[in-house]
Scaffold this motif. Structure first.
Motif, short mmCIF file in Angstrom:
data_model
loop_
_atom_site.label_atom_id
_atom_site.label_comp_id
_atom_site.label_asym_id
_atom_site.label_seq_id
_atom_site.Cartn_x
_atom_site.Cartn_y
_atom_site.Cartn_z
N GLU A 1 0.61 -1.17 0.06
CA GLU A 1 0.01 0.14 -0.10
C GLU A 1 0.77 1.38 0.14
O GLU A 1 0.26 2.46 -0.08
CB GLU A 1 -0.99 -0.05 1.29
CG GLU A 1 -2.04 -1.07 1.20
CD GLU A 1 -2.93 -1.22 2.36
OE1 GLU A 1 -3.79 -1.71 2.55
OE2 GLU A 1 -2.33 -0.58 3.69
N ASP A 2 2.10 1.19 0.15
CA ASP A 2 3.00 2.43 0.09
C ASP A 2 3.04 2.72 -1.24
O ASP A 2 3.43 2.09 -2.28
CB ASP A 2 4.45 1.86 0.89
CG ASP A 2 4.28 2.00 2.26
OD1 ASP A 2 3.27 2.10 2.67
OD2 ASP A 2 5.21 1.79 3.06
N LYS A 3 3.34 4.21 -1.57
CA LYS A 3 3.57 4.71 -2.72
C LYS A 3 4.71 5.60 -2.57
O LYS A 3 4.80 6.35 -1.64
CB LYS A 3 2.47 5.24 -3.61
CG LYS A 3 1.42 4.34 -3.64
CD LYS A 3 1.59 3.28 -4.99
CE LYS A 3 0.53 2.39 -5.00
NZ LYS A 3 0.88 1.43 -5.97
N SER A 4 5.61 5.99 -3.60
CA SER A 4 6.65 7.11 -3.36
C SER A 4 7.15 7.40 -4.82
O SER A 4 6.61 6.89 -5.90
CB SER A 4 7.72 6.51 -2.64
OG SER A 4 8.58 5.40 -3.53
N PHE A 5 7.78 8.56 -4.94
CA PHE A 5 8.29 9.31 -6.07
C PHE A 5 9.87 10.06 -5.64
O PHE A 5 9.68 10.41 -4.65
CB PHE A 5 7.32 10.03 -6.94
CG PHE A 5 6.88 11.30 -6.23
CD1 PHE A 5 7.60 12.61 -6.10
CD2 PHE A 5 5.40 11.27 -5.70
CE1 PHE A 5 7.06 13.55 -5.30
CE2 PHE A 5 5.00 12.45 -5.09
CZ PHE A 5 6.03 13.61 -5.03
N HIS A 6 10.66 10.18 -6.65
CA HIS A 6 11.63 11.07 -6.30
C HIS A 6 12.17 11.69 -7.87
O HIS A 6 12.86 10.69 -8.62
CB HIS A 6 12.80 10.08 -5.69
CG HIS A 6 13.10 8.83 -6.29
ND1 HIS A 6 14.41 8.20 -6.49
CD2 HIS A 6 12.36 7.80 -6.54
CE1 HIS A 6 14.16 7.03 -7.11
NE2 HIS A 6 13.02 6.74 -7.01
N CYS A 7 11.92 12.70 -8.00
CA CYS A 7 12.08 13.29 -9.35
C CYS A 7 12.80 14.63 -9.34
O CYS A 7 13.04 15.25 -8.21
CB CYS A 7 10.58 13.29 -10.03
SG CYS A 7 9.83 14.45 -9.29
N ILE A 8 13.58 14.90 -10.45
CA ILE A 8 13.99 16.30 -10.61
C ILE A 8 13.40 17.12 -11.73
O ILE A 8 13.07 16.51 -12.60
CB ILE A 8 15.49 16.00 -11.13
CG1 ILE A 8 16.06 17.32 -11.40
CG2 ILE A 8 15.61 15.02 -12.16
CD1 ILE A 8 17.69 17.20 -11.70
N VAL A 9 13.01 18.08 -11.18
CA VAL A 9 12.43 19.18 -12.08
C VAL A 9 13.38 19.73 -13.15
O VAL A 9 13.22 19.78 -14.30
CB VAL A 9 11.27 19.98 -11.56
CG1 VAL A 9 10.67 20.84 -12.49
CG2 VAL A 9 10.49 19.37 -10.42
N ASN A 10 14.32 20.53 -12.36
CA ASN A 10 15.46 21.17 -13.08
C ASN A 10 16.70 21.08 -12.23
O ASN A 10 16.65 20.59 -11.14
CB ASN A 10 15.09 22.71 -13.74
CG ASN A 10 14.45 23.31 -12.67
OD1 ASN A 10 14.92 23.37 -11.27
ND2 ASN A 10 13.25 23.96 -12.71
N ASP A 11 17.76 21.88 -12.61
CA ASP A 11 18.88 21.98 -11.69
C ASP A 11 18.58 22.58 -10.27
O ASP A 11 19.36 22.31 -9.54
CB ASP A 11 19.92 22.65 -12.27
CG ASP A 11 20.37 22.00 -13.47
OD1 ASP A 11 20.27 20.75 -13.79
OD2 ASP A 11 21.15 22.64 -14.49
N SER A 12 17.51 23.33 -10.11
CA SER A 12 17.27 23.89 -8.92
C SER A 12 15.91 23.32 -8.05
O SER A 12 15.78 23.92 -6.90
CB SER A 12 17.00 25.43 -8.92
OG SER A 12 16.06 25.62 -9.86
N THR A 13 15.44 22.31 -8.66
CA THR A 13 14.22 21.93 -8.20
C THR A 13 14.14 20.48 -8.10
O THR A 13 14.13 19.95 -9.25
CB THR A 13 12.77 22.40 -8.59
OG1 THR A 13 12.85 23.92 -8.85
CG2 THR A 13 11.59 22.03 -8.12
N TYR A 14 13.94 19.83 -6.89
CA TYR A 14 13.70 18.39 -6.63
C TYR A 14 12.65 18.09 -5.78
O TYR A 14 12.33 18.74 -4.79
CB TYR A 14 15.06 17.88 -6.21
CG TYR A 14 16.37 17.92 -6.72
CD1 TYR A 14 16.72 17.24 -7.83
CD2 TYR A 14 17.12 19.35 -6.62
CE1 TYR A 14 18.21 17.37 -8.44
CE2 TYR A 14 18.21 19.40 -7.29
CZ TYR A 14 18.73 18.56 -7.95
OH TYR A 14 20.00 18.83 -8.76
#
Length: 476
Positions: free
Chosen positions: A54-67
């Motif tokens: 039931e756990d969910k997760s994400f780990h993303c990079i938007v640009n060089d200054s936003t994660y």
């Protein structure tokens, strides 16, 4: 009104979805996730799960200054966790940060995102609420559960299914790194831990989230002010049908809270979706790593070890795995696996009045800042290395600086100036071909010269005779 069983049902997977638009977001390579499904412990050792993961997760990079990172711990299915993951990412990443620069502006974006996710989810279950209201209208008030099941079996069975789906909710912890600052927001009991060093280079662990449960004195005070008997709630260990005093989703402890006897006296909804928010924390050299986790991790370790400093214990596990693992994913998964093993061993060893029958889902997300992975594989397994004989010309003020640069080049050769070579070192005729293991196994041995300085010293001698030798070089 009748409130029936809200325990997860065996076929709850039909309410789950696996596809998410967040899967297409660029993954942050400085982060990784480890996980383990829940387990019911059996004496014969067979693996058995109580419910789908039931756990969910994400780990993303938007640009060089936003994660952007998030862990969602669903209960009564993963429906709300999946919805929250998708909608939360959309609320934060699709333009809401544009033009926002102050801490308060960014924290307000996070706060409004939680409210928007909550509203969107509640709007999405309108048809279920309508069907449930129709069923309750068909069942007369005043009937006992036995009488209702006897006279209206079809309606009651369907009502159980709807109540289960309406109970779906999720804890959530999200972390936003924007313009060099860290912001954390959470509802429920997922945790965020920041590992950083102090002025004495001692590693410290700071909990950035707030556990919204019945162990939280501030939450007990809030519930008390709503007219609830907090002593009774603590004895029951739940708020309606869940442990958390805040969450996303779970209509039954929000719009339907009066159907729970322990919550019926509340003057307003006792379980809320308002997040705790902390930020912005400047990401500097003292920050080592950020840990986001579902409660299954720290509660399993807490239960198995009776530790009163479980955050520190988790940090120590992470540090020890950084020393031996070759990938960040390996670090995260190894910490989870060790926790699972410790809890399993504890469950199998207890007897008598102590009973540990199961373990919850576990998710651990690690965002690395400054921790080194000394065993990271930069090339094929057991590589050999060749020193790069090219020496860049540099302006050198003293002969001492030349000597120091040579010494330093030996220490930093593997990371800064090597070429991978898969040739068998036993058959390689090149005398400059050195096994990487030799550099670490015999630190005191003499390393053969690999750069010819004869031309350099010849030119130095000529400059000395011509009187053009730069000041500061002393051969005496």
């Amino acid at each position: 009104m009748l409130l029936r069983n809200t325990k997860p049902i065996p076929d709850q997977h039909k309410f789950q979805t696996t596809d998410s638009w967040t899967d297409a977001l660029p993954v942050c390579k400085q982060s990784a996730v480890g996980s383990s499904t829940n387990q019911i412990y059996r004496e014969d050792g067979s693996r058995e799960e109580e419910h789908p993961f039931e756990d969910k997760s994400f780990h993303c990079i938007v640009n060089d200054s936003t994660y952007f990172y998030g862990v969602f711990d669903g209960h009564f299915g993963s429906k709300t966790a999946t919805f929250a993951l998708q909608r939360m990412a959309a609320e934060i990443l699709l333009g809401e940060l544009s033009g926002k620069s102050t801490d308060e502006e960014i924290k307000d974006v996070l706060r409004q995102a939680f409210f928007s996710v909550e509203k969107g989810y509640m709007d999405s279950i309108d048809s279920i609420l309508a069907e449930r209201a129709s069923l309750l209208y068909e069942i007369p008030d005043g009937l006992s559960s036995y009488e209702a099941y006897e006279k209206y079996p079809r309606e009651m069975e369907r009502l159980d299914l709807l109540n289960c789906e309406l109970s779906s909710g999720t804890s959530a912890v999200i972390a936003l790194i924007h313009n060099g600052k860290l912001y954390v927001a959470n509802v429920g009991n997922c945790r965020a831990l920041l590992c950083k060093t102090d002025v004495n280079s001692v590693l410290r662990v700071v909990q950035l989230s707030v556990d919204h449960d019945l162990r939280n004195e501030d939450e007990l005070l809030r519930l008390s002010q709503l007219g609830l008997n907090t002593d009774e709630l603590k004895r029951g260990t739940v708020v309606g049908n869940q442990e958390n005093t805040r969450c996303l989703g779970n209509f039954l402890v929000k719009g339907g809270y009066r159907e729970f006897q322990s919550l019926s006296s509340a003057t307003s909804e006792p379980v809320i979706a308002e997040p705790e928010i902390l930020g912005g924390i400047v990401i500097d050299e003292s920050c080592r790593c950020l840990l986001l986790m579902s409660d299954g991790l720290y509660k399993s370790l807490e239960e198995a070890t009776s530790s009163d400093q479980v955050n520190k214990d988790i940090a120590q596990l992470v540090v020890s795995e950084f020393r031996v693992q070759s990938t960040l994913t390996g670090v995260a998964q190894a910490v989870v696996d060790k926790t699972v093993r410790v809890h399993h061993d504890f469950a199998m060893s207890v007897s008598g009045s102590v009973s540990v029958s199961k373990r919850d889902d576990i998710t651990l997300l690690i965002r690395n800042f400054n921790f080194a992975l000394p065993n990271a594989k930069q090339s094929p397994i057991n590589p050999t290395v060749r020193f790069n004989p090219h020496v860049d010309a540099q302006t050198m003020n003293t002969l001492t600086s030349v000597n120091n640069s040579i010494i330093n080049s030996i220490d930093t050769t593997i990371s800064n100036s090597f070429q991978s070579d898969q040739t068998d070192p036993d058959t390689d005729p090149d005398p400059d071909h050195i096994d990487a293991n030799q550099l670490t196994n015999n630190n005191n041995r003499r390393i053969p010269s690999y750069v010819d300085f004869s031309l350099y010293f010849k030119n130095v001698e000529i400059a000395k005779q011509n009187g053009t030798l730069p000041p500061g070089i002393d051969f005496d």
